[in-house]
Motif scaffolding. Structure first.
Motif, PDB file in Angstrom:
ATOM      1  N   GLU A 122       0.861  -1.184   0.000  1.00 44.74           N
ATOM      2  CA  GLU A 122       0.000   0.000   0.000  1.00 44.74           C
ATOM      3  C   GLU A 122       0.899   1.237   0.000  1.00 44.74           C
ATOM      4  O   GLU A 122       1.856   1.329   0.771  1.00 44.74           O
ATOM      5  CB  GLU A 122      -0.888   0.007   1.242  1.00 44.74           C
ATOM      6  CG  GLU A 122      -1.996   1.012   1.219  1.00 44.74           C
ATOM      7  CD  GLU A 122      -3.260   0.464   0.573  1.00 44.74           C
ATOM      8  OE1 GLU A 122      -4.238   1.217   0.454  1.00 44.74           O
ATOM      9  OE2 GLU A 122      -3.258  -0.728   0.192  1.00 44.74           O
ATOM     10  N   ILE A 123       0.585   2.219  -0.874  1.00 45.99           N
ATOM     11  CA  ILE A 123       1.329   3.482  -0.915  1.00 45.99           C
ATOM     12  C   ILE A 123       0.584   4.498  -0.066  1.00 45.99           C
ATOM     13  O   ILE A 123      -0.620   4.722  -0.262  1.00 45.99           O
ATOM     14  CB  ILE A 123       1.485   3.988  -2.362  1.00 45.99           C
ATOM     15  CG1 ILE A 123       2.420   3.054  -3.145  1.00 45.99           C
ATOM     16  CG2 ILE A 123       2.058   5.414  -2.377  1.00 45.99           C
ATOM     17  CD1 ILE A 123       2.614   3.457  -4.593  1.00 45.99           C
ATOM     18  N   ILE A 124       1.300   5.127   0.873  1.00 51.67           N
ATOM     19  CA  ILE A 124       0.657   6.085   1.771  1.00 51.67           C
ATOM     20  C   ILE A 124       1.200   7.503   1.610  1.00 51.67           C
ATOM     21  O   ILE A 124       0.722   8.416   2.271  1.00 51.67           O
ATOM     22  CB  ILE A 124       0.819   5.649   3.240  1.00 51.67           C
ATOM     23  CG1 ILE A 124       2.301   5.621   3.621  1.00 51.67           C
ATOM     24  CG2 ILE A 124       0.141   4.308   3.480  1.00 51.67           C
ATOM     25  CD1 ILE A 124       2.541   5.478   5.105  1.00 51.67           C
ATOM     26  N   GLY A 125       2.195   7.707   0.757  1.00 50.47           N
ATOM     27  CA  GLY A 125       2.744   9.046   0.573  1.00 50.47           C
ATOM     28  C   GLY A 125       4.019   8.983  -0.220  1.00 50.47           C
ATOM     29  O   GLY A 125       4.284   8.018  -0.958  1.00 50.47           O
ATOM     30  N   GLU A 126       4.831  10.029  -0.104  1.00 54.30           N
ATOM     31  CA  GLU A 126       6.086  10.086  -0.857  1.00 54.30           C
ATOM     32  C   GLU A 126       7.062  11.017  -0.148  1.00 54.30           C
ATOM     33  O   GLU A 126       6.676  11.854   0.677  1.00 54.30           O
ATOM     34  CB  GLU A 126       5.826  10.577  -2.279  1.00 54.30           C
ATOM     35  CG  GLU A 126       5.238  11.970  -2.351  1.00 54.30           C
ATOM     36  CD  GLU A 126       4.859  12.360  -3.764  1.00 54.30           C
ATOM     37  OE1 GLU A 126       4.751  13.579  -3.994  1.00 54.30           O
ATOM     38  OE2 GLU A 126       4.670  11.476  -4.612  1.00 54.30           O
ATOM     39  N   VAL A 127       8.357  10.838  -0.514  1.00 57.69           N
ATOM     40  CA  VAL A 127       9.441  11.673  -0.004  1.00 57.69           C
ATOM     41  C   VAL A 127      10.257  12.150  -1.192  1.00 57.69           C
ATOM     42  O   VAL A 127      10.570  11.367  -2.098  1.00 57.69           O
ATOM     43  CB  VAL A 127      10.337  10.892   0.982  1.00 57.69           C
ATOM     44  CG1 VAL A 127      11.539  11.728   1.392  1.00 57.69           C
ATOM     45  CG2 VAL A 127       9.550  10.502   2.215  1.00 57.69           C
ATOM     46  N   LYS A 128      10.580  13.453  -1.212  1.00 56.41           N
ATOM     47  CA  LYS A 128      11.411  14.015  -2.273  1.00 56.41           C
ATOM     48  C   LYS A 128      12.850  14.098  -1.797  1.00 56.41           C
ATOM     49  O   LYS A 128      13.141  14.720  -0.776  1.00 56.41           O
ATOM     50  CB  LYS A 128      10.919  15.412  -2.645  1.00 56.41           C
ATOM     51  CG  LYS A 128       9.540  15.452  -3.276  1.00 56.41           C
ATOM     52  CD  LYS A 128       9.167  16.887  -3.608  1.00 56.41           C
ATOM     53  CE  LYS A 128       7.760  16.952  -4.186  1.00 56.41           C
ATOM     54  NZ  LYS A 128       7.354  18.362  -4.465  1.00 56.41           N
ATOM     55  N   LEU A 129      13.749  13.460  -2.566  1.00 58.82           N
ATOM     56  CA  LEU A 129      15.173  13.483  -2.233  1.00 58.82           C
ATOM     57  C   LEU A 129      15.965  13.681  -3.514  1.00 58.82           C
ATOM     58  O   LEU A 129      15.884  12.871  -4.443  1.00 58.82           O
ATOM     59  CB  LEU A 129      15.597  12.176  -1.546  1.00 58.82           C
ATOM     60  CG  LEU A 129      15.148  11.988  -0.092  1.00 58.82           C
ATOM     61  CD1 LEU A 129      15.500  10.603   0.395  1.00 58.82           C
ATOM     62  CD2 LEU A 129      15.774  13.046   0.797  1.00 58.82           C
ATOM     63  N   GLN A 130      16.731  14.797  -3.562  1.00 59.63           N
ATOM     64  CA  GLN A 130      17.595  15.108  -4.694  1.00 59.63           C
ATOM     65  C   GLN A 130      16.838  15.007  -6.019  1.00 59.63           C
ATOM     66  O   GLN A 130      17.293  14.406  -6.987  1.00 59.63           O
ATOM     67  CB  GLN A 130      18.815  14.163  -4.702  1.00 59.63           C
ATOM     68  CG  GLN A 130      19.682  14.309  -3.459  1.00 59.63           C
ATOM     69  CD  GLN A 130      20.907  13.428  -3.512  1.00 59.63           C
ATOM     70  OE1 GLN A 130      21.121  12.682  -4.461  1.00 59.63           O
ATOM     71  NE2 GLN A 130      21.746  13.534  -2.471  1.00 59.63           N
TER      72      GLN A 130
END
Length: 530
Positions: A122-130
């Motif tokens: 299940e995908i619950i969100g995201e993180v932005k990195l570089q």
């Protein structure tokens, strides 16, 4: 456009979530022994995220580490390493991460099954990195007797790989001023944004309504103005929620503050939608009632009133379920309890059901309508309202009598408003002593008055109907050909005055109560009336 799509998805999930939980699952005949609930609440993606945010709010990284799919620490060093990973994850969420709103997360232990992901992911969100967007993926696995959701090893590895070489993000310090687990300045930023967005759009809607009112010649009769007045305030609130969600999701503030406020924007969304729906229903219903009244279709007015109340009740019910779900209250148990007590409720609500059926019968059969002058049993008056449970009748003494619709539908109803003409059948009593010629003349006078009035229906009759012990009775049987009560009163007065004036001019007197007494005579004396 990514934020717009996510907001629309969240909005649809918020509306659909109450419906999805409304029907309790059918239990098998033989159930396995109950397994105690997970103490951390990781059974569903929604409860898992709520538990993780709670742990981060308390800066309890030992507990937060248990929401990550990492091996259970066997010693203090491993425990410190797990807490360090949880702290780093918290910092990344604060700076560059985002989670789905509470209402968009699945509350089923199996998660969403229509997201093209394996059943245990299940995908619950995201993180932005570089410059990279790393999805936050949950996986479902066994933990003792429980099947729980945790942040996957794959996500943690991707975050660790993307974070190499980048400055390490720092979570809130314990000595920083924290309110409900988030820095005070972050709460200030978010609340300030909310005040600006909501207040600004509210002012814009007020200005728009004011301008439209001044441009319209007759605001009360303008459907466009009434629609704008009803729709713009709640619509501005709904747009404000969208704008707030879009901007707040991009701010580098605490994930605890952001997720908490975004969670409860679902409540504001439900309020805005229900407010919009209620005002829209009232506006459409008022316009429809006014139009039906202009076309003298009063029976439709009762249907519109009942439909308006039903729709408003359903809107409020669904909004209540949605708001309870946003606060984490499981409505499935309550609805199941209602199902269990349904039989007892039905037995105790027989009168209520009878009244509901009676209201449907009244609206379908239409024995009376709002505005009709009726007699129901001993009650005579004007129908003011036909409701779901009862109807109200305003009597001639200006009191209001409330009659349950079940009782009303079973009674004999006399509807005076349905009359197309009024009966005119007075008895003209001619005095004794009138000659036969004068009596015939009196009959002709009455007949001529009836025939000469333009409001009398054809076939009016006036005949000597009876000779009583006090008068000669001329009986009239005719109809005043008008449907209005006020008009027939005037016509009736004109007819009676015309009959009396012509009889008076002809020297024919009307009878009044008299009685002749004969006294017993003495012997040899004829009896004399006295």
């Amino acid at each position: 456009m990514r934020f717009y799509h996510r907001f629309l998805l969240w909005l649809l999930m918020a509306l659909a979530a109450p419906v999805a939980v409304a029907v309790p699952p059918i239990k098998p005949a033989a159930e396995a022994p109950a397994v105690p609930a997970d103490t951390l609440g990781r059974e569903t993606p929604r409860s898992m995220v709520a538990g993780l945010i709670g742990a981060l709010a308390e800066l309890d990284y030992d507990r937060a580490a248990q929401f990550l799919d990492i091996p259970a620490p066997a010693n203090n060093r491993q425990q410190l390493n797990a807490a360090s990973q949880a702290r780093a994850f918290h910092a990344l969420l604060d700076d560059n991460g985002s989670l789905k709103p509470f209402a968009a997360l699945s509350n089923a232990d199996t998660g969403r099954l229509d997201d093209d992901l394996p059943a245990d992911q299940e995908i619950i969100g995201e993180v932005k990195l570089q410059g990279k967007e790393v999805p936050i993926l949950l996986t479902r696995g066994a933990d003792g007797e429980h099947q729980i959701w945790r942040v996957s090893k794959e996500t943690l590895a991707q975050i660790a790989a993307a974070a190499k070489g980048a400055p390490a993000a720092q979570p809130p310090a314990k000595n920083e001023t924290l309110v409900a687990g988030a820095p005070l300045k972050d709460w200030g930023v978010l609340l300030g944004l909310g005040v600006v967005v909501f207040g600004g759009l509210w002012i814009v809607s007020f200005i728009c309504v004011t301008v439209i009112r001044r441009l319209v010649a007759d605001p009360a009769a303008s459907s466009g103005y009434r629609f704008a007045e009803a729709a713009l305030p709640p619509l501005s609130l709904l747009i404000a929620v969208f704008v707030f969600y879009n901007w707040a999701d991009q701010l580098p503030v605490s994930i605890v503050a952001r997720q908490t406020l975004l969670r409860y924007t679902g409540v504001i969304t439900a309020i805005a939608l229900v407010w919009f729906g209620l005002r829209l229903v009232d506006g459409i219903a008022d316009l429809a009632v006014a139009r039906m009244q202009r076309h003298q279709r009063r029976q439709i007015v009762s249907v519109i009133i009942l439909a308006r109340r039903t729709v408003k009740f359903l809107l409020l019910a669904f909004a209540g379920i949605g708001i309870l779900g946003t606060f984490g209250i499981d409505v499935t148990t309550g609805i199941a309890a209602l199902g269990i007590g349904g039989i007892a409720l039905a037995l105790g609500a027989q009168k209520t059901v009878e009244n509901l059926v009676g209201s449907v019968t009244i609206i379908a059969d239409r024995p009376l309508q709002v505005g009709d002058f009726v007699r129901v049993g001993d009650v005579v008056g004007t129908v003011e309202d036909i409701g779901i449970r009862s109807s109200r009748i305003r009597t001639g003494e200006r009191t209001v009598v409330t009659v349950p619709n079940g009782d009303l539908s079973a009674r004999q109803i006399e509807n005076y408003a349905e009359r197309d003409r009024f009966l005119f059948n007075p008895v003209i009593a001619i005095a004794y002593g009138t000659t036969s010629a004068k009596l015939r003349e009196a009959i002709r006078i009455v007949q001529q008055v009836l025939a000469g009035h333009e409001k009398m229906a054809e076939g009016a009759r006036a005949r000597l109907g009876n000779i009583t012990d006090r008068a000669f009775n001329i009986e009239v049987f005719s109809y005043i050909d008008v449907p209005e009560f006020d008009v027939q009163v005037i016509v009736r007065e004109e007819l009676l005055l015309a009959i009396y004036e012509q009889l008076e001019a002809a020297g024919i007197g009307l009878a009044f109560p008299t009685q002749t007494i004969l006294c017993a005579p003495a012997e040899g004396v004829s009896p004399q009336p006295s």
